[in-house]
Write a protein that holds these residues in place. Structure first.
Motif, PDB file in Angstrom:
ATOM      1  N   THR A 167       0.833  -1.202   0.000  1.00 48.27           N
ATOM      2  CA  THR A 167       0.000   0.000   0.000  1.00 48.27           C
ATOM      3  C   THR A 167       0.869   1.255   0.000  1.00 48.27           C
ATOM      4  O   THR A 167       0.605   2.220  -0.734  1.00 48.27           O
ATOM      5  CB  THR A 167      -0.925   0.002   1.228  1.00 48.27           C
ATOM      6  OG1 THR A 167      -1.807  -1.120   1.167  1.00 48.27           O
ATOM      7  CG2 THR A 167      -1.760   1.278   1.282  1.00 48.27           C
ATOM      8  N   ASP A 168       1.916   1.249   0.804  1.00 50.57           N
ATOM      9  CA  ASP A 168       2.820   2.403   0.869  1.00 50.57           C
ATOM     10  C   ASP A 168       3.529   2.617  -0.467  1.00 50.57           C
ATOM     11  O   ASP A 168       3.636   3.746  -0.956  1.00 50.57           O
ATOM     12  CB  ASP A 168       3.836   2.198   1.991  1.00 50.57           C
ATOM     13  CG  ASP A 168       4.741   3.409   2.176  1.00 50.57           C
ATOM     14  OD1 ASP A 168       4.224   4.493   2.503  1.00 50.57           O
ATOM     15  OD2 ASP A 168       5.963   3.277   1.973  1.00 50.57           O
ATOM     16  N   LEU A 169       4.015   1.527  -1.079  1.00 50.73           N
ATOM     17  CA  LEU A 169       4.664   1.644  -2.389  1.00 50.73           C
ATOM     18  C   LEU A 169       3.707   2.230  -3.424  1.00 50.73           C
ATOM     19  O   LEU A 169       4.087   3.083  -4.239  1.00 50.73           O
ATOM     20  CB  LEU A 169       5.136   0.262  -2.857  1.00 50.73           C
ATOM     21  CG  LEU A 169       6.404  -0.312  -2.225  1.00 50.73           C
ATOM     22  CD1 LEU A 169       6.640  -1.726  -2.741  1.00 50.73           C
ATOM     23  CD2 LEU A 169       7.611   0.575  -2.526  1.00 50.73           C
ATOM     24  N   ASP A 170       2.475   1.781  -3.385  1.00 53.82           N
ATOM     25  CA  ASP A 170       1.470   2.228  -4.346  1.00 53.82           C
ATOM     26  C   ASP A 170       1.213   3.727  -4.201  1.00 53.82           C
ATOM     27  O   ASP A 170       1.183   4.465  -5.196  1.00 53.82           O
ATOM     28  CB  ASP A 170       0.183   1.423  -4.114  1.00 53.82           C
ATOM     29  CG  ASP A 170      -0.965   1.895  -4.979  1.00 53.82           C
ATOM     30  OD1 ASP A 170      -0.760   2.019  -6.197  1.00 53.82           O
ATOM     31  OD2 ASP A 170      -2.062   2.128  -4.443  1.00 53.82           O
ATOM     32  N   ARG A 171       1.031   4.199  -2.976  1.00 58.40           N
ATOM     33  CA  ARG A 171       0.714   5.609  -2.762  1.00 58.40           C
ATOM     34  C   ARG A 171       1.884   6.525  -3.106  1.00 58.40           C
ATOM     35  O   ARG A 171       1.693   7.646  -3.568  1.00 58.40           O
ATOM     36  CB  ARG A 171       0.301   5.832  -1.303  1.00 58.40           C
ATOM     37  CG  ARG A 171      -1.065   5.247  -0.980  1.00 58.40           C
ATOM     38  CD  ARG A 171      -1.411   5.355   0.485  1.00 58.40           C
ATOM     39  NE  ARG A 171      -2.705   4.737   0.746  1.00 58.40           N
ATOM     40  CZ  ARG A 171      -3.151   4.397   1.943  1.00 58.40           C
ATOM     41  NH1 ARG A 171      -2.376   4.598   3.005  1.00 58.40           N
ATOM     42  NH2 ARG A 171      -4.334   3.852   2.097  1.00 58.40           N
ATOM     43  N   ARG A 172       3.085   6.038  -2.914  1.00 57.47           N
ATOM     44  CA  ARG A 172       4.267   6.864  -3.176  1.00 57.47           C
ATOM     45  C   ARG A 172       4.649   6.897  -4.656  1.00 57.47           C
ATOM     46  O   ARG A 172       5.090   7.920  -5.164  1.00 57.47           O
ATOM     47  CB  ARG A 172       5.455   6.361  -2.356  1.00 57.47           C
ATOM     48  CG  ARG A 172       5.338   6.600  -0.865  1.00 57.47           C
ATOM     49  CD  ARG A 172       6.553   6.071  -0.128  1.00 57.47           C
ATOM     50  NE  ARG A 172       6.417   6.171   1.313  1.00 57.47           N
ATOM     51  CZ  ARG A 172       6.713   7.252   2.021  1.00 57.47           C
ATOM     52  NH1 ARG A 172       7.190   8.321   1.416  1.00 57.47           N
ATOM     53  NH2 ARG A 172       6.555   7.261   3.329  1.00 57.47           N
ATOM     54  N   HIS A 173       4.503   5.763  -5.339  1.00 52.49           N
ATOM     55  CA  HIS A 173       5.064   5.647  -6.681  1.00 52.49           C
ATOM     56  C   HIS A 173       4.049   5.300  -7.773  1.00 52.49           C
ATOM     57  O   HIS A 173       4.396   5.288  -8.955  1.00 52.49           O
ATOM     58  CB  HIS A 173       6.178   4.592  -6.695  1.00 52.49           C
ATOM     59  CG  HIS A 173       7.235   4.827  -5.668  1.00 52.49           C
ATOM     60  ND1 HIS A 173       8.093   5.914  -5.712  1.00 52.49           N
ATOM     61  CD2 HIS A 173       7.576   4.142  -4.539  1.00 52.49           C
ATOM     62  CE1 HIS A 173       8.916   5.871  -4.673  1.00 52.49           C
ATOM     63  NE2 HIS A 173       8.621   4.814  -3.948  1.00 52.49           N
ATOM     64  N   GLY A 174       2.810   5.003  -7.405  1.00 53.62           N
ATOM     65  CA  GLY A 174       1.840   4.575  -8.400  1.00 53.62           C
ATOM     66  C   GLY A 174       2.035   3.113  -8.752  1.00 53.62           C
ATOM     67  O   GLY A 174       2.965   2.456  -8.282  1.00 53.62           O
ATOM     68  N   SER A 216      -5.947  -8.878  -1.941  1.00 52.37           N
ATOM     69  CA  SER A 216      -6.624  -8.863  -3.236  1.00 52.37           C
ATOM     70  C   SER A 216      -7.157  -7.473  -3.551  1.00 52.37           C
ATOM     71  O   SER A 216      -7.089  -7.001  -4.688  1.00 52.37           O
ATOM     72  CB  SER A 216      -7.775  -9.881  -3.234  1.00 52.37           C
ATOM     73  OG  SER A 216      -8.272 -10.081  -4.533  1.00 52.37           O
ATOM     74  N   GLY A 217      -7.671  -6.795  -2.511  1.00 51.97           N
ATOM     75  CA  GLY A 217      -8.163  -5.440  -2.708  1.00 51.97           C
ATOM     76  C   GLY A 217      -7.055  -4.478  -3.086  1.00 51.97           C
ATOM     77  O   GLY A 217      -7.230  -3.595  -3.935  1.00 51.97           O
ATOM     78  N   GLN A 218      -5.882  -4.639  -2.462  1.00 50.02           N
ATOM     79  CA  GLN A 218      -4.750  -3.787  -2.814  1.00 50.02           C
ATOM     80  C   GLN A 218      -4.292  -4.056  -4.247  1.00 50.02           C
ATOM     81  O   GLN A 218      -3.987  -3.131  -4.999  1.00 50.02           O
ATOM     82  CB  GLN A 218      -3.589  -4.012  -1.843  1.00 50.02           C
ATOM     83  CG  GLN A 218      -2.359  -3.162  -2.126  1.00 50.02           C
ATOM     84  CD  GLN A 218      -2.667  -1.676  -2.139  1.00 50.02           C
ATOM     85  OE1 GLN A 218      -3.420  -1.187  -1.292  1.00 50.02           O
ATOM     86  NE2 GLN A 218      -2.109  -0.950  -3.098  1.00 50.02           N
ATOM     87  N   LEU A 219      -4.263  -5.321  -4.623  1.00 47.16           N
ATOM     88  CA  LEU A 219      -3.874  -5.671  -5.983  1.00 47.16           C
ATOM     89  C   LEU A 219      -4.893  -5.139  -6.984  1.00 47.16           C
ATOM     90  O   LEU A 219      -4.539  -4.706  -8.091  1.00 47.16           O
ATOM     91  CB  LEU A 219      -3.759  -7.190  -6.098  1.00 47.16           C
ATOM     92  CG  LEU A 219      -2.957  -7.779  -7.254  1.00 47.16           C
ATOM     93  CD1 LEU A 219      -1.626  -7.076  -7.446  1.00 47.16           C
ATOM     94  CD2 LEU A 219      -2.740  -9.270  -7.025  1.00 47.16           C
ATOM     95  N   ALA A 220      -6.159  -5.127  -6.594  1.00 46.50           N
ATOM     96  CA  ALA A 220      -7.206  -4.565  -7.448  1.00 46.50           C
ATOM     97  C   ALA A 220      -6.973  -3.080  -7.679  1.00 46.50           C
ATOM     98  O   ALA A 220      -7.037  -2.587  -8.815  1.00 46.50           O
ATOM     99  CB  ALA A 220      -8.577  -4.798  -6.818  1.00 46.50           C
ATOM    100  N   PHE A 221      -6.687  -2.349  -6.593  1.00 46.57           N
ATOM    101  CA  PHE A 221      -6.494  -0.911  -6.725  1.00 46.57           C
ATOM    102  C   PHE A 221      -5.256  -0.593  -7.554  1.00 46.57           C
ATOM    103  O   PHE A 221      -5.244   0.347  -8.354  1.00 46.57           O
ATOM    104  CB  PHE A 221      -6.388  -0.257  -5.350  1.00 46.57           C
ATOM    105  CG  PHE A 221      -6.646   1.223  -5.376  1.00 46.57           C
ATOM    106  CD1 PHE A 221      -7.932   1.713  -5.306  1.00 46.57           C
ATOM    107  CD2 PHE A 221      -5.603   2.128  -5.513  1.00 46.57           C
ATOM    108  CE1 PHE A 221      -8.189   3.081  -5.361  1.00 46.57           C
ATOM    109  CE2 PHE A 221      -5.834   3.483  -5.561  1.00 46.57           C
ATOM    110  CZ  PHE A 221      -7.135   3.961  -5.487  1.00 46.57           C
ATOM    111  N   MET A 222      -4.216  -1.398  -7.387  1.00 43.78           N
ATOM    112  CA  MET A 222      -3.008  -1.207  -8.179  1.00 43.78           C
ATOM    113  C   MET A 222      -3.275  -1.459  -9.660  1.00 43.78           C
ATOM    114  O   MET A 222      -2.784  -0.728 -10.530  1.00 43.78           O
ATOM    115  CB  MET A 222      -1.907  -2.127  -7.654  1.00 43.78           C
ATOM    116  CG  MET A 222      -1.416  -1.752  -6.255  1.00 43.78           C
ATOM    117  SD  MET A 222      -0.429  -3.047  -5.456  1.00 43.78           S
ATOM    118  CE  MET A 222       1.092  -2.943  -6.413  1.00 43.78           C
ATOM    119  N   SER A 223      -4.064  -2.488  -9.960  1.00 44.93           N
ATOM    120  CA  SER A 223      -4.407  -2.785 -11.356  1.00 44.93           C
ATOM    121  C   SER A 223      -5.247  -1.661 -11.948  1.00 44.93           C
ATOM    122  O   SER A 223      -5.061  -1.262 -13.104  1.00 44.93           O
ATOM    123  CB  SER A 223      -5.158  -4.115 -11.438  1.00 44.93           C
ATOM    124  OG  SER A 223      -4.351  -5.181 -10.982  1.00 44.93           O
TER     125      SER A 223
END
Length: 450
Positions: A167-174, A216-223
């Protein structure tokens, strides 16, 4: 009464290899062949369902082909097994059972780990079906299971730590890099899927389902952030079913609101409104932070659909709820939702209603984000610039457009790029103005960056 065999090709190969009446033996050989993939626990019942239409993941099919090839003395192509093409997976189908959810999880995690995207587009009809299943299906009486691998509470807690990391990686870097999602999916295939197939009590199982739903929810948001909308919808649908198994209505409501957010992004305003209404209804008497987040999402759906009254009511409910979060904070996962996030929702929804003066009042607060929210800062900065442009304030639009490059540096996000493209389209009618022309050139450079 036994169901009829539907996969005659697989049945024929089993017969030819001497496994016609020895399904358990075939399963044992398959488990041995897949020992490097984790603790597989397939048995005769697994073979029964494969013969009757259930589709195993690609890595399982590859092991099947090798197992049969050794017995038959010839090479076996995966296509000979009769399971059909990968795209025959029921896209975005809400699994009817916990076992179905576990099998589906293994399949789609494997596809992502192998860099195989799910074809198709966002299906609003399937999204509504998933919402209805999550909201109205009866709860699971138990999720306890007997398998090979013993799963403990400590094992489950480690999964939450992993979810926080991604989650942190996603918010910082997309999420634009497919490598990050593939690494996460590989972990899910090798570690989490065997845990789901393991041995656990009902209490540990509920927590495991919640952790798997979170991942799975985090992977969904990343996708979704990467622009892979079929994959994102499939993971949200899976996460909803796992949250249902966990008996966690609040996290299920959160996932459904994420699905509504995706629908808004893709222009399915009516579907988004129905999805978030189901989330609000299903959440029941939720903590204030969850209420604020859900009504903020509702406002964006109503704003896009042109329902001014419903949008203003939703924003008011979200604001009142956010004022109560000090005494009613809610689960850890909703801790990200801040006044800046609500301000961003207000800016977006009021702008969609052409209420630009009211929308711009929320601009300063929309940018008061914590340092780790770099992608949201870029999204909100572009939104502030676009709202000023639509309101006719070209100078302010150019000023905020100039802030985009530093805020977008190092971020790979399809959503950020889409918002920059919308800003370009909004400013383009004024391109004869030197100031606007300079900004458009800078935005073009930004869009051309890898």
């Amino acid at each position: 009464m036994a169901r009829p065999v539907t996969n005659s090709a697989f049945e024929g190969l089993l017969l030819a290899a001497g496994y016609g009446n020895a399904h358990a033996a075939f399963a044992r050989q398959l488990n041995h062949a897949g020992r490097n993939e984790g603790a597989w626990r397939y048995d005769a019942a697994s073979v029964y369902w494969w013969l009757r239409g259930r589709r195993p993941g690609e890595h399982v099919q590859a092991a099947m082909a090798k197992t049969l090839a050794r017995k038959l003395g010839r090479s076996i192509a995966v296509t000979e097994l009769g399971f059909g093409a990968a795209d025959s997976i029921g896209i975005c189908i809400y699994p009817a059972s916990v076992n179905g959810a576990i099998d589906t999880a293994e399949q789609i995690w494997t596809r992502l780990a192998m860099h195989l995207n799910l074809s198709g587009v966002f299906d609003s009809g399937k999204a509504i079906e998933a919402a209805l299943g999550w909201r109205y299906d009866l709860p699971d009486k138990t999720v306890s299971r007997n398998g090979r691998q013993q799963v403990t509470s400590t094992d489950v807690q480690s999964l939450y730590a992993l979810a926080d990391h991604f989650t942190d990686l996603d918010r910082r870097h997309g999420s634009g890099s497919p490598h990050t999602r593939a690494v996460m999916a590989d972990f899910l295939v090798r570690q989490v899927a065997p845990m789901l197939h393991g041995t656990y009590t009902d209490a540990v199982g509920r927590d495991l389902m919640r952790a798997a739903a979170t991942l799975s929810g985090q992977l969904a948001f990343m996708s979704y952030d990467a622009g892979e909308h079929a994959m994102a919808q499939h993971h949200v649908t899976l996460g909803l079913r796992l949250a249902k198994a966990a008996d966690d209505r609040l996290y299920g409501a959160h996932l459904l609101a994420n699905l509504a957010t995706q629908a808004v992004f893709l222009g399915h305003a009516r579907a988004a409104a129905r999805l978030v209404e189901a989330a609000i209804d299903g959440a029941g008497r939720a903590p204030a932070a969850v209420v604020a987040r859900l009504h903020a999402t509702a406002a964006t759906a109503y704003g896009q659909s042109g329902d001014r009254r419903a949008c203003l009511v939703a924003l008011s409910k979200a604001e009142r709820a956010l004022d109560r979060t000090d005494t009613d904070p809610g689960p850890r996962w909703v801790g990200y939702f801040s006044p800046a996030h609500l301000a961003g929702a207000a800016l977006r929804s009021l702008g969609d209603l052409n209420l630009y003066t009211q929308a711009i009042r929320h601009a300063p607060e929309a940018l008061e984000l914590a340092n780790q929210n770099t992608r949201t800062r870029a999204l909100h900065t572009a939104l502030v610039a676009m709202t000023h442009a639509r309101a006719g304030d070209t100078d302010a639009a150019c000023y905020w457009s100039g802030k985009l490059a530093p805020h977008s540096a190092g971020i790979r996000s399809a959503r950020v790029r889409q918002r920059v493209r919308e800003l370009v389209a909004t400013l383009s009618p004024e391109q004869a103005t030197p100031q606007v022309n300079e900004v458009l050139h800078a935005l073009a450079v930004l869009l051309a960056a890898p």
